[in-house]
Motif scaffolding. Structure first.
Motif, PDB file in Angstrom:
ATOM      1  N   ASP A  22      38.465 -17.926 -34.210  1.00 21.90           N
ATOM      2  CA  ASP A  22      37.452 -16.945 -34.034  1.00 21.90           C
ATOM      3  C   ASP A  22      36.772 -17.384 -32.667  1.00 21.90           C
ATOM      4  O   ASP A  22      36.772 -18.711 -32.351  1.00 21.90           O
ATOM      5  CB  ASP A  22      36.680 -16.992 -35.081  1.00 21.90           C
ATOM      6  CG  ASP A  22      37.091 -16.220 -36.305  1.00 21.90           C
ATOM      7  OD1 ASP A  22      38.218 -15.537 -36.141  1.00 21.90           O
ATOM      8  OD2 ASP A  22      36.349 -16.135 -37.355  1.00 21.90           O
ATOM      9  N   ILE A  23      36.170 -16.444 -32.189  1.00 20.65           N
ATOM     10  CA  ILE A  23      35.346 -16.877 -30.783  1.00 20.65           C
ATOM     11  C   ILE A  23      33.957 -16.798 -31.174  1.00 20.65           C
ATOM     12  O   ILE A  23      33.405 -16.098 -31.663  1.00 20.65           O
ATOM     13  CB  ILE A  23      35.666 -15.808 -29.913  1.00 20.65           C
ATOM     14  CG1 ILE A  23      37.080 -15.578 -29.486  1.00 20.65           C
ATOM     15  CG2 ILE A  23      34.749 -16.119 -28.520  1.00 20.65           C
ATOM     16  CD1 ILE A  23      37.966 -16.767 -29.034  1.00 20.65           C
ATOM     17  N   MET A  24      33.119 -17.850 -30.636  1.00 20.87           N
ATOM     18  CA  MET A  24      31.787 -18.152 -31.123  1.00 20.87           C
ATOM     19  C   MET A  24      31.134 -17.888 -29.735  1.00 20.87           C
ATOM     20  O   MET A  24      31.486 -18.328 -28.699  1.00 20.87           O
ATOM     21  CB  MET A  24      31.522 -19.468 -31.225  1.00 20.87           C
ATOM     22  CG  MET A  24      32.224 -19.698 -32.627  1.00 20.87           C
ATOM     23  SD  MET A  24      31.752 -18.937 -34.046  1.00 20.87           S
ATOM     24  CE  MET A  24      29.892 -19.724 -34.457  1.00 20.87           C
ATOM     25  N   VAL A  25      30.034 -16.864 -29.598  1.00 18.35           N
ATOM     26  CA  VAL A  25      29.381 -16.618 -28.432  1.00 18.35           C
ATOM     27  C   VAL A  25      28.015 -16.987 -28.760  1.00 18.35           C
ATOM     28  O   VAL A  25      27.503 -16.206 -29.843  1.00 18.35           O
ATOM     29  CB  VAL A  25      29.854 -15.019 -27.792  1.00 18.35           C
ATOM     30  CG1 VAL A  25      28.918 -14.943 -26.499  1.00 18.35           C
ATOM     31  CG2 VAL A  25      31.373 -14.902 -27.629  1.00 18.35           C
ATOM     32  N   GLY A  26      27.300 -17.354 -27.810  1.00 17.78           N
ATOM     33  CA  GLY A  26      25.728 -17.658 -28.070  1.00 17.78           C
ATOM     34  C   GLY A  26      25.016 -17.561 -26.842  1.00 17.78           C
ATOM     35  O   GLY A  26      25.506 -17.931 -25.690  1.00 17.78           O
ATOM     36  N   ASP A  27      23.758 -17.399 -27.127  1.00 16.51           N
ATOM     37  CA  ASP A  27      22.952 -17.577 -25.931  1.00 16.51           C
ATOM     38  C   ASP A  27      21.565 -17.872 -26.548  1.00 16.51           C
ATOM     39  O   ASP A  27      21.487 -18.684 -27.578  1.00 16.51           O
ATOM     40  CB  ASP A  27      22.402 -16.231 -25.166  1.00 16.51           C
ATOM     41  CG  ASP A  27      21.968 -15.061 -26.045  1.00 16.51           C
ATOM     42  OD1 ASP A  27      21.481 -15.440 -27.257  1.00 16.51           O
ATOM     43  OD2 ASP A  27      21.850 -13.936 -25.706  1.00 16.51           O
ATOM     44  N   VAL A  33      30.057 -14.452 -34.162  1.00 16.50           N
ATOM     45  CA  VAL A  33      31.455 -14.754 -34.120  1.00 16.50           C
ATOM     46  C   VAL A  33      32.176 -13.410 -33.872  1.00 16.50           C
ATOM     47  O   VAL A  33      31.973 -12.397 -34.277  1.00 16.50           O
ATOM     48  CB  VAL A  33      31.728 -15.202 -35.775  1.00 16.50           C
ATOM     49  CG1 VAL A  33      33.053 -15.432 -35.997  1.00 16.50           C
ATOM     50  CG2 VAL A  33      30.721 -16.359 -35.960  1.00 16.50           C
ATOM     51  N   ILE A  34      33.443 -13.405 -33.194  1.00 22.43           N
ATOM     52  CA  ILE A  34      34.124 -12.601 -32.738  1.00 22.43           C
ATOM     53  C   ILE A  34      35.484 -12.977 -33.397  1.00 22.43           C
ATOM     54  O   ILE A  34      36.018 -13.800 -33.062  1.00 22.43           O
ATOM     55  CB  ILE A  34      34.147 -12.452 -31.300  1.00 22.43           C
ATOM     56  CG1 ILE A  34      33.004 -11.843 -30.714  1.00 22.43           C
ATOM     57  CG2 ILE A  34      35.180 -11.102 -31.072  1.00 22.43           C
ATOM     58  CD1 ILE A  34      33.194 -11.913 -29.241  1.00 22.43           C
ATOM     59  N   PRO A  35      35.726 -12.198 -34.559  1.00 22.48           N
ATOM     60  CA  PRO A  35      37.141 -12.422 -35.147  1.00 22.48           C
ATOM     61  C   PRO A  35      38.155 -12.547 -34.143  1.00 22.48           C
ATOM     62  O   PRO A  35      38.350 -11.433 -33.218  1.00 22.48           O
ATOM     63  CB  PRO A  35      37.386 -11.184 -36.203  1.00 22.48           C
ATOM     64  CG  PRO A  35      35.946 -10.909 -36.494  1.00 22.48           C
ATOM     65  CD  PRO A  35      35.084 -11.120 -35.158  1.00 22.48           C
ATOM     66  N   ALA A  36      39.245 -13.567 -34.075  1.00 22.34           N
ATOM     67  CA  ALA A  36      40.353 -13.567 -33.198  1.00 22.34           C
ATOM     68  C   ALA A  36      41.031 -12.285 -33.044  1.00 22.34           C
ATOM     69  O   ALA A  36      41.485 -12.178 -31.876  1.00 22.34           O
ATOM     70  CB  ALA A  36      41.148 -14.618 -33.542  1.00 22.34           C
ATOM     71  N   GLU A  37      41.411 -11.609 -34.147  1.00 22.14           N
ATOM     72  CA  GLU A  37      42.261 -10.436 -33.810  1.00 22.14           C
ATOM     73  C   GLU A  37      41.584  -9.287 -33.173  1.00 22.14           C
ATOM     74  O   GLU A  37      42.541  -8.435 -32.949  1.00 22.14           O
ATOM     75  CB  GLU A  37      42.689  -9.924 -35.260  1.00 22.14           C
ATOM     76  CG  GLU A  37      41.466  -9.535 -36.428  1.00 22.14           C
ATOM     77  CD  GLU A  37      41.002 -10.702 -37.347  1.00 22.14           C
ATOM     78  OE1 GLU A  37      40.242 -10.584 -38.199  1.00 22.14           O
ATOM     79  OE2 GLU A  37      41.248 -11.932 -37.232  1.00 22.14           O
ATOM     80  N   ILE A  38      40.307  -9.272 -33.125  1.00 25.35           N
ATOM     81  CA  ILE A  38      39.766  -8.354 -32.200  1.00 25.35           C
ATOM     82  C   ILE A  38      39.067  -8.704 -30.856  1.00 25.35           C
ATOM     83  O   ILE A  38      38.393  -8.010 -30.180  1.00 25.35           O
ATOM     84  CB  ILE A  38      38.867  -7.317 -33.108  1.00 25.35           C
ATOM     85  CG1 ILE A  38      37.520  -8.239 -33.592  1.00 25.35           C
ATOM     86  CG2 ILE A  38      39.536  -6.782 -34.126  1.00 25.35           C
ATOM     87  CD1 ILE A  38      36.472  -7.360 -33.961  1.00 25.35           C
ATOM     88  N   ALA A  39      39.096  -9.979 -30.432  1.00 25.70           N
ATOM     89  CA  ALA A  39      38.607 -10.610 -29.589  1.00 25.70           C
ATOM     90  C   ALA A  39      39.134  -9.885 -28.132  1.00 25.70           C
ATOM     91  O   ALA A  39      38.090  -9.751 -27.253  1.00 25.70           O
ATOM     92  CB  ALA A  39      38.933 -12.179 -29.475  1.00 25.70           C
TER      93      ALA A  39
END
Length: 90
Positions: A22-27, A33-39
């Motif tokens: 999964d992809i983690m994006v922060g500010d 959290v962006i699930p890997a299958e829809i990144a």
């Protein structure tokens, strides 16, 4: 003190399931959290939205109204967006 006891397993973080890949994006305000299958889909949409928002900012700075521009409810604005994208290579 924190110690890792496992690697590449699902975890819970802030009441959200996070899976390996999964992809983690922060500010400064939050982390998502962006699930890997829809990144890839999310990244494509983010590129499109960023281009549109840049177009909107240019139009508003040039003195145009936001009405029908954001959100894009006036078809004329979408035509201008297409021309803008060609001109800007976006």
């Amino acid at each position: 003190m924190h110690e890792a006891i496992d690697i590449n397993v699902p975890i819970g973080c802030g009441d959200v399931a996070v899976f390996p890949g999964d992809i983690m994006v922060g500010d400064d305000d939050s982390v998502i959290v962006i699930p890997a299958e829809i990144a890839d889909e999310i990244a494509d949409e983010a590129v499109e939205m960023t281009a549109y928002e840049d177009f909107v900012v240019e139009r508003v700075k040039a003195g145009h109204t936001i009405n029908g521009l954001y959100p894009a409810t006036d078809e004329n604005n979408l035509s201008m967006l297409a021309e803008w994208r060609k001109l800007k290579g976006r």
